[in-house]
Design an enzyme around this catalytic site. Structure first.
Site, short mmCIF file in Angstrom:
data_model
loop_
_atom_site.label_atom_id
_atom_site.label_comp_id
_atom_site.label_asym_id
_atom_site.label_seq_id
_atom_site.Cartn_x
_atom_site.Cartn_y
_atom_site.Cartn_z
N ASP A 1 50.58 36.25 66.81
CA ASP A 1 49.96 35.84 67.46
C ASP A 1 50.54 34.02 68.51
O ASP A 1 49.61 33.73 68.81
CB ASP A 1 48.81 35.27 66.93
CG ASP A 1 48.46 34.09 65.96
OD1 ASP A 1 49.79 34.48 65.37
OD2 ASP A 1 47.86 34.16 65.17
N THR B 1 55.22 32.60 61.36
CA THR B 1 54.01 33.62 61.32
C THR B 1 54.04 35.11 61.15
O THR B 1 54.54 36.10 62.10
CB THR B 1 52.45 33.24 61.93
OG1 THR B 1 51.43 33.93 61.74
CG2 THR B 1 52.97 32.90 62.98
N ARG C 1 45.23 37.95 61.72
CA ARG C 1 44.49 36.91 61.67
C ARG C 1 43.62 37.54 63.35
O ARG C 1 43.23 38.77 63.60
CB ARG C 1 44.99 35.62 62.58
CG ARG C 1 45.14 35.24 61.24
CD ARG C 1 44.15 33.97 60.75
NE ARG C 1 44.97 32.86 60.02
CZ ARG C 1 45.49 31.73 61.16
NH1 ARG C 1 44.52 31.79 62.06
NH2 ARG C 1 46.27 30.71 60.56
N ASP D 1 51.42 37.17 61.87
CA ASP D 1 50.83 37.48 62.45
C ASP D 1 51.04 38.24 64.43
O ASP D 1 50.81 38.91 65.19
CB ASP D 1 49.25 36.50 62.91
CG ASP D 1 49.19 36.05 61.39
OD1 ASP D 1 48.69 36.59 59.83
OD2 ASP D 1 48.61 34.76 61.54
N ASP E 1 50.66 27.83 65.84
CA ASP E 1 50.13 27.37 66.33
C ASP E 1 49.74 25.88 66.09
O ASP E 1 49.73 24.81 67.13
CB ASP E 1 49.39 27.28 67.91
CG ASP E 1 47.96 28.42 67.17
OD1 ASP E 1 47.73 28.55 65.87
OD2 ASP E 1 47.02 28.77 68.14
N GLY F 1 51.18 29.10 57.46
CA GLY F 1 50.65 30.12 56.43
C GLY F 1 51.84 30.53 56.35
O GLY F 1 53.12 30.55 56.72
N ARG G 1 48.22 23.28 54.35
CA ARG G 1 47.37 22.58 55.42
C ARG G 1 47.29 21.49 55.08
O ARG G 1 46.30 21.27 54.13
CB ARG G 1 46.56 23.46 55.44
CG ARG G 1 47.32 25.91 55.58
CD ARG G 1 45.56 26.57 56.00
NE ARG G 1 46.35 28.04 56.01
CZ ARG G 1 46.64 28.15 56.58
NH1 ARG G 1 47.41 27.94 58.07
NH2 ARG G 1 46.96 29.48 56.26
#
Ligand code: ATP
Length: 320
Positions: free
Chosen positions: A129, A125, A171, A127, A103, A11, A72
């Site tokens: 995360d 990202t 996410r 996120d 990741d 993303g 992707r």
């Protein structure tokens, strides 16, 4: 080492361009050449690769998205795809790479390192995360976008005595929800990492209304459930004139914040230093405001540690 390749993958996130610029310009400052690889690993395999000149990077520091585009490309998980990528690296004379992504992208980066092409990963990202970094590139900008949206929602909620359930991205992580929720004065923050209870949230709203609090805002992390579903479940506990709002992809776009630009610039330049030192298979992070590296292998076995005390802080400082 003469040529460094750069790609963005997974993303997109605001600040990726600042990272690309820093890698390329630092490489040039060290007498190296920088090559941009379009569309992540898909573009690597397809040979969608071009030399970056310093002028190509003018003005990009302030732009969201990624000038190298992203994609992707699950085929890169297979050796066949990786070997095709290696062929292109040989063809373009690229000796080492910097991969900016999440990741999943780090798995691709590690495969390239194992094939003899040192690769450094930068956490790109919204996120937040990724393990071993306090912040990822894009997180701060996304949170600021959410805060602006939440402030606007607060205005209309307050005018009509309404409750809003606002779903934010992240996410499986609740960091975006926690940071945006605290910054916008949310009445409840619901994240996937912590147990929560609809009846308690409904009671909070009832209590707030009975005590003159005109608007109620629940910030909901997407990893819990969608805003519409949440509103439906909440309605079983009372009529709070509730509206669902999903902020959506606007969180991924927009001008990166100064914090994201500076962090991405630091990380990008550092990645080049690591490659010059002959390092590969490492993920760059920032912990306690210091640049750090960890092996990607260690990172895959770890989980990002969110600052979960933020929800308790929110409970202490919200309308009570
Ligand atoms: P985001 O957090 O934004 O989703 P991400 O980097 O985790 O970013 P993924 O879609 O998981 O996003 O991965 C990006 C790309 O990395 C994949 O499309 C694929 O090309 C490559 N990739 C993912 N997993 C692997 C793997 N196991 N081996 C090799 N390459 C991989």
């Amino acid at each position: 080492m003469k040529r460094i390749g750069i790609l963005t993958s997974g993303g997109d996130a605001p600040g990726m361009n600042a990272a690309v610029r820093a890698v390329a310009r630092k490489a040039m400052a060290e007498g190296l050449e920088a090559y941009g690889i379009n569309y992540g690993f898909a573009g690597l395999v397809a040979g969608d690769i071009h030399k970056l000149e310093s002028a190509d990077l003018d003005g990009v520091v302030g732009q969201g998205g990624t000038l190298l585009y992203s994609a992707r490309y699950p085929e890169f998980a297979h050796e066949e795809g990786q070997l095709k990528g290696i062929e292109q690296l040989k063809k373009f004379g690229i000796d080492a790479l910097v991969v900016i992504g999440g990741d999943g992208s780090y798995h691709g980066a590690l495969r390239l390192t194992e094939h003899g092409y040192n690769t450094i990963g930068l956490p790109g990202t919204i996120d937040n995360d990724i393990p071993f970094t306090d912040f990822t590139i894009g997180f701060d900008t996304a949170v600021n976008t959410d805060v602006e949206a939440l402030d606007r929602i607060h205005d209309t909620a307050h005018s009509h005595d309404r409750t809003f359930v606002v779903e934010v991205m992240g996410r499986g992580a609740g960091d975006v929800a926690m940071w945006a929720g605290i910054s916008a004065g949310a009445d409840a923050i619901v994240i996937p990492e912590q147990d929560w209870d609809m009846e308690t949230i409904a009671n909070t709203i009832k209590h707030n209304r009975a005590n003159g609090h005109r608007s109620n805002i629940v910030v909901l992390a997407e990893g819990v459930m969608g805003a519409d579903e949440f509103v439906e479940k909440l309605s079983e506990y009372g009529d709070f004139d509730t509206r669902a709002n999903t902020i959506g992809h606007m969180q991924r776009g927009g001008r990166p914040s100064a914090k994201d630009r500076v962090m991405a610039s630091k990380m990008g330049a550092y990645a080049v230093e690591l490659l010059l030192d002959g390092k590969g298979g490492l993920a760059v992070g920032i912990q306690n405001n210091q640049l750090v590296t960890h092996s990607m292998l260690d990172l895959f076995d770890s989980k990002h540690e969110s600052e979960l005390t933020l929800t308790k802080l929110n409970e202490d400082i919200r309308f009570n």
